[in-house]
Design a protein around this motif. Structure first.
Motif, PDB file in Angstrom:
ATOM      1  N   UNK A 174     -83.843 -17.204 -28.003  1.00 14.58           N
ATOM      2  CA  UNK A 174     -82.966 -16.496 -27.067  1.00 14.58           C
ATOM      3  C   UNK A 174     -81.905 -15.699 -27.813  1.00 14.58           C
ATOM      4  N   UNK A 175     -81.366 -16.281 -28.884  1.00 16.22           N
ATOM      5  CA  UNK A 175     -80.411 -15.544 -29.712  1.00 16.22           C
ATOM      6  C   UNK A 175     -81.066 -14.332 -30.355  1.00 16.22           C
ATOM      7  N   UNK A 176     -82.323 -14.497 -30.783  1.00 16.16           N
ATOM      8  CA  UNK A 176     -83.029 -13.374 -31.398  1.00 16.16           C
ATOM      9  C   UNK A 176     -83.310 -12.270 -30.382  1.00 16.16           C
ATOM     10  N   UNK A 177     -83.553 -12.650 -29.138  1.00 16.06           N
ATOM     11  CA  UNK A 177     -83.833 -11.654 -28.099  1.00 16.06           C
ATOM     12  C   UNK A 177     -82.568 -10.925 -27.670  1.00 16.06           C
ATOM     13  N   UNK A 178     -81.518 -11.674 -27.356  1.00 14.40           N
ATOM     14  CA  UNK A 178     -80.301 -11.075 -26.819  1.00 14.40           C
ATOM     15  C   UNK A 178     -79.286 -10.760 -27.927  1.00 14.40           C
ATOM     16  N   UNK A 179     -78.625 -11.759 -28.422  1.00 19.25           N
ATOM     17  CA  UNK A 179     -77.673 -11.663 -29.525  1.00 19.25           C
ATOM     18  C   UNK A 179     -77.332 -13.083 -29.946  1.00 19.25           C
ATOM     19  N   UNK A 180     -76.606 -13.219 -31.035  1.00 21.75           N
ATOM     20  CA  UNK A 180     -76.212 -14.547 -31.500  1.00 21.75           C
ATOM     21  C   UNK A 180     -75.065 -15.034 -30.617  1.00 21.75           C
ATOM     22  N   UNK A 181     -75.406 -15.863 -29.637  1.00 25.16           N
ATOM     23  CA  UNK A 181     -74.397 -16.328 -28.685  1.00 25.16           C
ATOM     24  C   UNK A 181     -73.267 -17.081 -29.377  1.00 25.16           C
ATOM     25  N   UNK A 182     -73.555 -17.696 -30.520  1.00 28.48           N
ATOM     26  CA  UNK A 182     -72.539 -18.449 -31.229  1.00 28.48           C
ATOM     27  C   UNK A 182     -71.405 -17.583 -31.741  1.00 28.48           C
ATOM     28  N   UNK A 183     -71.637 -16.275 -31.859  1.00 31.09           N
ATOM     29  CA  UNK A 183     -70.584 -15.378 -32.329  1.00 31.09           C
ATOM     30  C   UNK A 183     -69.718 -14.845 -31.196  1.00 31.09           C
ATOM     31  N   UNK A 184     -70.089 -15.155 -29.971  1.00 31.14           N
ATOM     32  CA  UNK A 184     -69.350 -14.672 -28.805  1.00 31.14           C
ATOM     33  C   UNK A 184     -68.279 -15.687 -28.438  1.00 31.14           C
ATOM     34  N   UNK A 185     -67.031 -15.271 -28.212  1.00 33.38           N
ATOM     35  CA  UNK A 185     -65.992 -16.226 -27.805  1.00 33.38           C
ATOM     36  C   UNK A 185     -66.430 -17.012 -26.574  1.00 33.38           C
ATOM     37  N   UNK A 186     -66.077 -18.272 -26.533  1.00 30.98           N
ATOM     38  CA  UNK A 186     -66.526 -19.151 -25.456  1.00 30.98           C
ATOM     39  C   UNK A 186     -66.234 -18.573 -24.085  1.00 30.98           C
ATOM     40  N   UNK A 187     -65.038 -18.017 -23.889  1.00 32.17           N
ATOM     41  CA  UNK A 187     -64.652 -17.503 -22.569  1.00 32.17           C
ATOM     42  C   UNK A 187     -65.438 -16.259 -22.173  1.00 32.17           C
ATOM     43  N   UNK A 188     -66.111 -15.630 -23.147  1.00 36.55           N
ATOM     44  CA  UNK A 188     -66.919 -14.440 -22.857  1.00 36.55           C
ATOM     45  C   UNK A 188     -68.409 -14.739 -22.828  1.00 36.55           C
ATOM     46  N   UNK A 189     -68.766 -15.984 -23.046  1.00 40.45           N
ATOM     47  CA  UNK A 189     -70.180 -16.353 -23.142  1.00 40.45           C
ATOM     48  C   UNK A 189     -70.734 -16.597 -21.738  1.00 40.45           C
ATOM     49  N   UNK A 190     -70.915 -15.515 -21.026  1.00 39.11           N
ATOM     50  CA  UNK A 190     -71.358 -15.549 -19.635  1.00 39.11           C
ATOM     51  C   UNK A 190     -72.409 -14.463 -19.453  1.00 39.11           C
ATOM     52  N   UNK A 191     -73.525 -14.820 -18.834  1.00 38.33           N
ATOM     53  CA  UNK A 191     -74.640 -13.873 -18.730  1.00 38.33           C
ATOM     54  C   UNK A 191     -74.253 -12.630 -17.923  1.00 38.33           C
ATOM     55  N   UNK A 192     -73.594 -12.819 -16.793  1.00 41.23           N
ATOM     56  CA  UNK A 192     -73.222 -11.670 -15.966  1.00 41.23           C
ATOM     57  C   UNK A 192     -72.245 -10.764 -16.717  1.00 41.23           C
ATOM     58  N   UNK A 193     -71.261 -11.371 -17.372  1.00 35.27           N
ATOM     59  CA  UNK A 193     -70.283 -10.581 -18.111  1.00 35.27           C
ATOM     60  C   UNK A 193     -70.974  -9.760 -19.203  1.00 35.27           C
ATOM     61  N   UNK A 194     -71.936 -10.364 -19.889  1.00 39.66           N
ATOM     62  CA  UNK A 194     -72.634  -9.647 -20.945  1.00 39.66           C
ATOM     63  C   UNK A 194     -73.473  -8.506 -20.389  1.00 39.66           C
ATOM     64  N   UNK A 195     -74.105  -8.717 -19.238  1.00 36.94           N
ATOM     65  CA  UNK A 195     -74.928  -7.672 -18.635  1.00 36.94           C
ATOM     66  C   UNK A 195     -74.091  -6.425 -18.362  1.00 36.94           C
ATOM     67  N   UNK A 196     -72.833  -6.622 -17.954  1.00 36.94           N
ATOM     68  CA  UNK A 196     -71.990  -5.475 -17.615  1.00 36.94           C
ATOM     69  C   UNK A 196     -71.127  -4.983 -18.781  1.00 36.94           C
TER      70      UNK A 196
END
Length: 305
Positions: free
Chosen positions: A147-169
């Motif tokens: 999933x990280x390879x498909x989308x991005x490395x979620x571990x590098x995203x701040x916890x409060x921003x680690x939201x699928x809807x937020x990332x889509x927009x």
């Protein structure tokens, strides 16, 4: 800004659906044409649902503390609601009844969601399929390496921003990944509204909606439509910068031991050799174990169940 209550949310939804129904669709003459506003008038909805105009007006204005299942069913029929929309109305109506009015106090649950160890093992075992674990606010609780390879490395995203809807927009890397972005964005918003009906005062979801409404016009446009859908599966078309074009089917699976969590698994359609090869390429350099969002206040407004 005042937080929406189940009463005002239901009222705004009814108003939006009323505007979307033409008189001829429900057997009414289009008298007074051209109309000042699109769709049905309040008195026409009241007539079709066999309730008083005063009662329906108060309901649409969020001034009714409860509505019976019979009234909600009648309104659903009058407004030609589909199955998901009807379930949404009944869910909000049941919250109204249990809450006892818009001023009823409620202490929101702010405990972080926890991911069961067996769910993490399941994520790690899905070596050929990208998979993410979401809560009802679409916060990303855990994920596997593909999933990280498909989308991005979620571990590098701040916890409060680690939201699928937020990332889509708001996350350009994710937004540009979807070749069918407009379709995907609309479905994500419709799903979020459907999930929000299960919790009358979700602090995390309210903060997310406030943030996206303030900074993104596309989100405001989709949110204003009041679309609701219980989306359990679908297909996405991706333009991956390394793996090229990918077509992936996905399923949203409820976690039985934590019903407020959903496991979303992506799989290539049978016979799609290009997507199979693309996933194999991504998997070849993404063999790290699954990672979980660190536990802490503010990560999720919902407990694991």
């Amino acid at each position: 800004m005042a937080r929406p209550t189940p009463h005002t949310t239901l009222g705004k939804f009814l108003a939006a659906r009323r505007a979307a129904v033409a008189p001829h669709e429900v057997g009414l003459p289009a008298v007074g044409s051209p109309r000042r506003v699109p769709g049905l008038r309040r008195e026409e909805v009241a007539l079709l649902a066999k309730v008083s105009v005063e009662y329906y007006t108060r309901l649409e204005q969020g001034r009714v503390s409860s509505a019976s299942p019979a009234v909600l069913a009648a309104l659903a029929g009058a407004l030609r609601l589909n199955a998901d929309q009807t379930a949404y109305v009944h869910q909000l109506g049941s919250i109204n009844s249990k809450e006892g009015g818009p001023e009823s106090p409620r202490c929101p649950n702010t405990l972080p969601a926890r991911v069961h160890s067996r769910t993490r093992v399941l994520l790690d075992s899905l070596t050929g399929s990208p998979a993410v674990l979401l809560d009802r606010s679409m916060d990303i609780l855990a994920w596997n390496s593909l999933a990280s390879a498909l989308f991005l490395d979620f571990g590098t995203v701040p916890t409060e921003h680690r939201n699928h809807l937020r990332m889509v927009f708001l996350e350009p890397r994710v937004r540009q990944l979807y070749r069918d972005w407009e379709h995907t964005a609309g479905k994500c918003v419709a799903r979020l509204r459907m999930e929000a009906a299960h919790e009358p005062h979700p602090p995390r979801l309210a903060a997310l909606v406030d943030e996206l409404s303030a900074v993104d016009g596309d989100f405001r446009r989709h949110w204003a439509r009041h679309d609701v859908r219980a989306i359990t599966h679908g297909r996405n078309h991706f333009a991956h910068p390394l793996a090229g074009p990918l077509t992936l089917d996905w399923q949203a699976l409820r976690v039985a031991m934590a019903p407020q969590q959903t496991l979303v698994v992506y799989t290539p359609p049978p016979g799609d050799a290009g997507t199979h090869s693309g996933l194999e390429f991504l998997a070849s350099w993404s063999s790290a174990p699954s990672r979980e969002a660190p536990e802490g206040p503010g990560q999720s407004g919902y407990p694991a169940g």
